[in-house]
Design an enzyme around this catalytic site. Structure first.
Site, PDB file in Angstrom:
ATOM      1  CE  LYS A 195     -12.426   1.765 -18.445  1.00 31.63           C
ATOM      2  NZ  LYS A 195     -13.138   1.856 -19.742  1.00 31.63           N
TER       3      LYS A 195
HETATM    4  C1  PLP Z   1     -12.560   1.598 -20.957  1.00 29.13           C
HETATM    5  C2  PLP Z   1     -13.501   1.267 -22.060  1.00 29.13           C
HETATM    6  C3  PLP Z   1     -13.080   0.606 -23.231  1.00 29.13           C
HETATM    7  C4  PLP Z   1     -11.629   0.243 -23.478  1.00 29.13           C
HETATM    8  O1  PLP Z   1     -11.130  -0.696 -22.582  1.00 29.13           O
HETATM    9  P1  PLP Z   1      -9.562  -1.064 -22.565  1.00 29.13           P
HETATM   10  O2  PLP Z   1      -9.357  -1.943 -21.402  1.00 29.13           O
HETATM   11  O3  PLP Z   1      -8.859   0.242 -22.450  1.00 29.13           O
HETATM   12  O4  PLP Z   1      -9.263  -1.719 -23.818  1.00 29.13           O
HETATM   13  C5  PLP Z   1     -14.028   0.276 -24.179  1.00 29.13           C
HETATM   14  N1  PLP Z   1     -15.334   0.608 -24.025  1.00 29.13           N
HETATM   15  C6  PLP Z   1     -15.773   1.256 -22.928  1.00 29.13           C
HETATM   16  C7  PLP Z   1     -17.199   1.612 -22.839  1.00 29.13           C
HETATM   17  C8  PLP Z   1     -14.882   1.611 -21.909  1.00 29.13           C
HETATM   18  O5  PLP Z   1     -15.326   2.260 -20.822  1.00 29.13           O
END
Ligand code: PLP
Length: 469
Positions: A112
């Protein structure tokens, strides 16, 4: 570049406005009106570029008209300069023609950061120019909150309030949020669960009168800028594995369909992608759609991969929009019936079209642990539970062994010690240097009751760098 709503009834916006928007006024999500498309020669000429320079080339068409090239370049160099690995998103080989794209070398150790480090800087740039301030109110079950706070902590024009469920996020995740201090940073622990937090954010977007005219900005993946930033690493990985001359496949651990939707866009922009694998945990609404054309809400289960614990995937609407020939009225209808009765399927030929590119698998906690243990034994690599789900799905769903398979490594295992321990891996987990004193740092956090009015009162009392709005 102009952006339109998936439900067809909201005004088109430019990049700046889409950055500052939450949902469109018709309840839809914004998508580019025309997706840029690159030629194979153009993509091939980007081989070997540093991450931030590739990012400039891939994202430039999306911000044209809003951010001059020189400014955008500078923002990107700063954004990806904070990552601790010089390759930013290194590839690590697991097996013959199987790779993990490590997306966890940013400040908060999850992918993220790729989007939220950029979002914070873009917001500050645009707000400075307009002489405006905004407030962010976001809910987190773990990773989004810390990435958003890290991304916005230096923003002059943003006050950020992150709601997390009190005593229901891991200690590492909590400390990654509560140990960052600033007069514009507010952690709120809600005496409730994640859904309660999310409901309060939704209600705050619906009625913003408590903000006294200050704009509210979204940091979850309904924000287009987050998706945009995630397109880049698909190009980056492919270019290192012989693309675009050679096609590549990706397996993506997903909850809200944000990360994998970025891969879908990369393909539509000209990147040869053979297969996209939707890897879910037990919360498998996306897998049920991909495998059986049923998009139906079920109860939420707490799993070892909490960042994918969702009942509904908000970004899936963006794919549905394309599958329905970009017919906003059709999407409004589908979403309406979803809201009324809880589910739908799409016409057979639309579903078949999706299945040309997408495969899927749901992986339970036991299989997640097995995969962590197996990969550790075979390679010495320790996977986080989300990435392990991606690996399992890649191995089950892979169509061709000749095409490189890239699994998106979405988090560092140190964030999820429970799963690693349950997998029986004896390796000690160590925090990276920049977080090594995390457990000794002071924390700052306000506990509030599960009460919308109390939260909104807190925001309006502190929304102007700690002072009342
Ligand atoms: C947010 C997140 C996901 C999922 O991502 P999406 O965009 O909701 O598909 C997967 N793995 C981790 C570690 C995350 O923080």
């Amino acid at each position: 570049m102009r952006y339109i709503s998936t439900r067809g009834q909201a005004p088109a916006l430019n990049f700046e406005d889409v950055l500052l928007a939450g949902l469109a006024t018709d309840g839809g999500l914004y998508v580019p009106e025309n997706l840029p498309r690159f030629t194979q020669e153009e993509i091939a000429s980007w081989a070997g570029l540093p991450y931030h320079e590739l990012a400039f080339r891939v994202m430039r068409p999306f911000v044209t008209g809003s951010i001059p090239d020189a400014d955008f370049k500078k923002i990107l160099e700063e954004t990806y300069g904070v990552f601790s690995h010089s390759a930013v998103a290194p590839l690590r080989q697991l097996n013959g023609n199987e790779w993990v794209l490590e997306l966890f070398h940013g400040p908060t150790l999850a992918f993220k950061d790729f989007a939220l480090q950029l979002l914070g800087r873009l917001l500050d740039y645009v707000l400075e120019k307009r002489g405006e301030r905004v407030v962010i109110v976001g809910a987190t079950s773990g990773d989004t909150g810390s990435a958003a706070i890290e991304g916005c902590k230096h923003c002059e024009n943003v006050d950020i309030f992150i709601l997390h469920p009190h005593n229901r996020v891991s200690e590492v995740q909590r400390r990654q949020m509560t140990t960052i201090f600033g007069e514009n940073i507010h952690n709120i622990a809600i005496e409730g669960n994640f859904d309660d937090c999310q409901e309060m954010v939704k209600a705050s977007f619906a009625d913003q009168s408590f903000l006294k005219g200050t704009r509210l900005v979204a940091v979850n993946s309904i924000n287009w800028a987050r998706i945009m930033a995630q397109i880049v690493y698909y190009f980056y990985a492919s270019l290192q594995l012989g693309g675009p001359a050679r096609s590549v496949s990706f397996s993506v651990p997903t909850g809200n369909f944000g990360d994998i939707f970025a891969g879908y866009l990369a393909r539509n922009m000209g990147l040869p992608i053979n297969q996209l694998i939707v890897a879910t945990n037990r919360n498998d609404i996306l897998h049920r759609f991909m495998s059986g054309n049923q998009y139906v809400k079920e109860t939420l289960h707490a799993t070892l991969s909490p960042s994918m614990d969702i009942m509904v995937s908000s970004n899936f609407e963006r794919l549905l929009f394309d599958l329905h020939g970009r017919n906003g009225a059709a999407i409004a209808g589908l979403m309406d019936s979803f809201k009324q009765g809880g589910g739908f399927s799409v016409e057979q030929e639309r579903w078949t079209e999706a299945r040309k590119l997408f495969d899927s698998l749901a992986v339970d906690d036991a299989q997640t642990c097995e995969t962590i243990a197996e990969v550790y034994e075979q390679t010495g690599e320790l996977l986080d539970p989300h990435t392990a789900i991606g690996v399992k799905a890649a191995r089950e769903c892979r169509r061709s062994l000749d095409i490189p398979m890239v699994i998106l490594g979405t988090a560092h295992p140190v964030k999820f010690p429970d799963a690693v321990q349950k997998a029986g891996v004896g390796k000690a987990l160590e925090l990276p240097t920049h977080l090594s004193d995390l457990f000794e740092r002071d924390e700052r956090c306000t506990v509030l009751p599960n009460d919308l009015k109390a939260v909104q009162a807190f925001v309006s009392q502190h929304g102007n760098r700690g002072k009342p709005l």
